[in-house]
Design a protein around this motif. Structure first.
Motif, PDB file in Angstrom:
ATOM      1  N   GLY A   2      10.685  35.875  44.407  1.00  0.00           N
ATOM      2  CA  GLY A   2       9.990  36.009  43.132  1.00  0.00           C
ATOM      3  C   GLY A   2       8.540  35.600  43.263  1.00  0.00           C
ATOM      4  N   ASN A 124      11.218  33.373  30.752  1.00  0.00           N
ATOM      5  CA  ASN A 124      11.498  34.617  31.497  1.00  0.00           C
ATOM      6  C   ASN A 124      10.845  34.600  32.868  1.00  0.00           C
ATOM      7  OD1 ASN A 124      12.948  35.636  29.386  1.00  0.00           O
ATOM      8  ND2 ASN A 124      11.236  36.806  28.529  1.00  0.00           N
ATOM      9  N   ASP A 127      12.517  31.999  35.250  1.00  0.00           N
ATOM     10  CA  ASP A 127      13.827  32.476  35.705  1.00  0.00           C
ATOM     11  C   ASP A 127      13.736  33.394  36.916  1.00  0.00           C
ATOM     12  OD1 ASP A 127      15.336  31.007  34.034  1.00  0.00           O
ATOM     13  OD2 ASP A 127      15.547  32.561  32.489  1.00  0.00           O
ATOM     14  N   ARG A 128      12.558  33.968  37.165  1.00  0.00           N
ATOM     15  CA  ARG A 128      12.448  34.841  38.352  1.00  0.00           C
ATOM     16  C   ARG A 128      11.419  34.327  39.356  1.00  0.00           C
ATOM     17  NH1 ARG A 128       8.208  38.407  37.215  1.00  0.00           N
ATOM     18  NH2 ARG A 128       7.510  38.178  35.080  1.00  0.00           N
ATOM     19  N   GLY A 130       9.720  32.528  42.472  1.00  0.00           N
ATOM     20  CA  GLY A 130      10.167  32.144  43.806  1.00  0.00           C
ATOM     21  C   GLY A 130       9.503  30.863  44.258  1.00  0.00           C
ATOM     22  N   ARG A 158      17.319  26.521  41.866  1.00  0.00           N
ATOM     23  CA  ARG A 158      17.663  27.875  42.297  1.00  0.00           C
ATOM     24  C   ARG A 158      17.304  28.137  43.764  1.00  0.00           C
ATOM     25  NH1 ARG A 158      14.938  30.663  38.600  1.00  0.00           N
ATOM     26  NH2 ARG A 158      13.477  31.208  40.231  1.00  0.00           N
TER      27      ARG A 158
END
Ligand code: ADP
Length: 316
Positions: A2, A124, A127-128, A130, A158
């Protein structure tokens, strides 16, 4: 992988073009330039072609547009930058003194830069994400701290990575809560990008070797120590050390060198380059940026940095 996400202050900067005893003498002033250490960092990431996004806030005024247009033009995702209807975009006036030090007049505390919080757009993006990059300067803003705490948790849980640039002026005394938050951030950072004495401050011990050892014990994986015109040094947890001599340039405006250096280093690493090559691009990005007036006006594209590297000598 990401995007690289950077959280923090977005400002305009207005720069005195001559050295004087004060702003009244240091005329004329030029700008407004897009600025804010986190914004400079992410601009350099975007210009190098890395996937990059920014979290912060601007006002509805024209200073906001200066930043939004600039970041968008650099390929930075601006969807999580909020536009504050009530407060103006932050600003900073900078004047260089004879000895090279700087005098700033800031308008941040009562600006949009100090008022952004967690939002759907931020959620949002995180959440993505990296990779998250945090600047110590953002920790003086309490609403930014809430976003940073939450974002660090989510990204690290994550399996994403975190870089920290302490970016804390040595005269600045942090309150206890900020000091603790800073220590927590350092403890979970994968990459640390301190400049000069910030290394010892981040480690909480004296001496470069002791500080490096301590930071690796805490869990940091890579450290790149920035030393201005004296270059930079890379240390890995596995014991590797690489010295990155500075390129020889005429320094016109030192603001933003460390941010361009960091943005370039991180982006090159995330694009898969070995540390030695990433350091060369980083040193080029930092050096190129000091040759131009304006905090991020000298941030380079890959082509510009390749051309700079091919034509500029380095210190030995
Ligand atoms: P910071 O702005 O975070 O204090 P530095 O001033 O150390 O960071 O600059 C970061 C990097 O940019 C340096 O390690 C160096 O590679 C490059 N750089 C900065 N100033 C100069 C300069 N005057 N000449 C050449 N390179 C420079």
């Amino acid at each position: 992988l990401g995007p690289t996400v950077c959280v923090g202050e977005i400002l305009v900067e207005i720069v005195a073009t001559t050295v004087g005893n004060g702003f009244m003498e240091a005329q004329p002033l030029v700008g407004p330039f897009a600025s804010g250490a986190p914004a400079i960092f992410i601009s350099q990431c975007g210009r190098l072609g890395g996937s990059a996004a920014m979290i912060g806030a601007v006002g509805t005024d024209d200073f906001g547009r200066v930043n939004l247009e600039r970041l968008k033009g650099d390929g930075v995702d601006i969807s999580a930058i909020s536009i504050d209807p009530d407060y103006p975009t932050g600003s900073a006036f900078v004047r260089y003194r004879e000895d090279g030090s700087r005098d700033f007049v800031y308008n941040i505390a009562t600006s949009a830069a100090a008022r952004f919080g967690w939002s759907e757009g931020v959620s949002n993006l995180i959440d993505r994400a990296g990779h998250l990059h945090v600047m110590g300067s953002a920790l003086s803003v309490s609403s930014a701290c809430e976003v940073i705490d939450k974002a660090v948790d989510i990204v690290k849980t994550r399996g994403g990575t975190l870089s920290v640039d302490p970016n804390i002026r040595k005269e600045l005394k942090l309150d206890e809560a900020t000091e603790r938050r800073f220590a927590r951030l350092v403890a979970v950072a994968d990459l640390l990008l301190p400049s000069g004495e910030e290394l010892e401050r981040a480690a909480g011990v004296e001496g470069e070797t002791n500080a490096i050892r301590r930071l690796f014990e805490i869990g940091v994986k890579e450290i790149v120590l920035k030393r201005g015109a004296d270059g930079a040094t890379y240390y890995s947890r596995e014991g590797e050390r690489i010295d990155a001599p500075a390129f020889i340039v005429a320094e016109i405006d030192p603001t933003g060198a460390g941010d361009c250096f960091g943005g370039a280093y991180l982006t090159c690493r995330r694009l898969g380059m070995p540390a030695a090559d990433a350091l060369t691009y980083a040193a080029a990005a930092g050096a190129r940026n000091v040759t131009v007036v304006g905090p991020m006006e000298g941030a380079g594209t890959r082509e510009q940095l390749d051309a700079f590297i091919a034509t500029t000598e380095r210190r030995s």
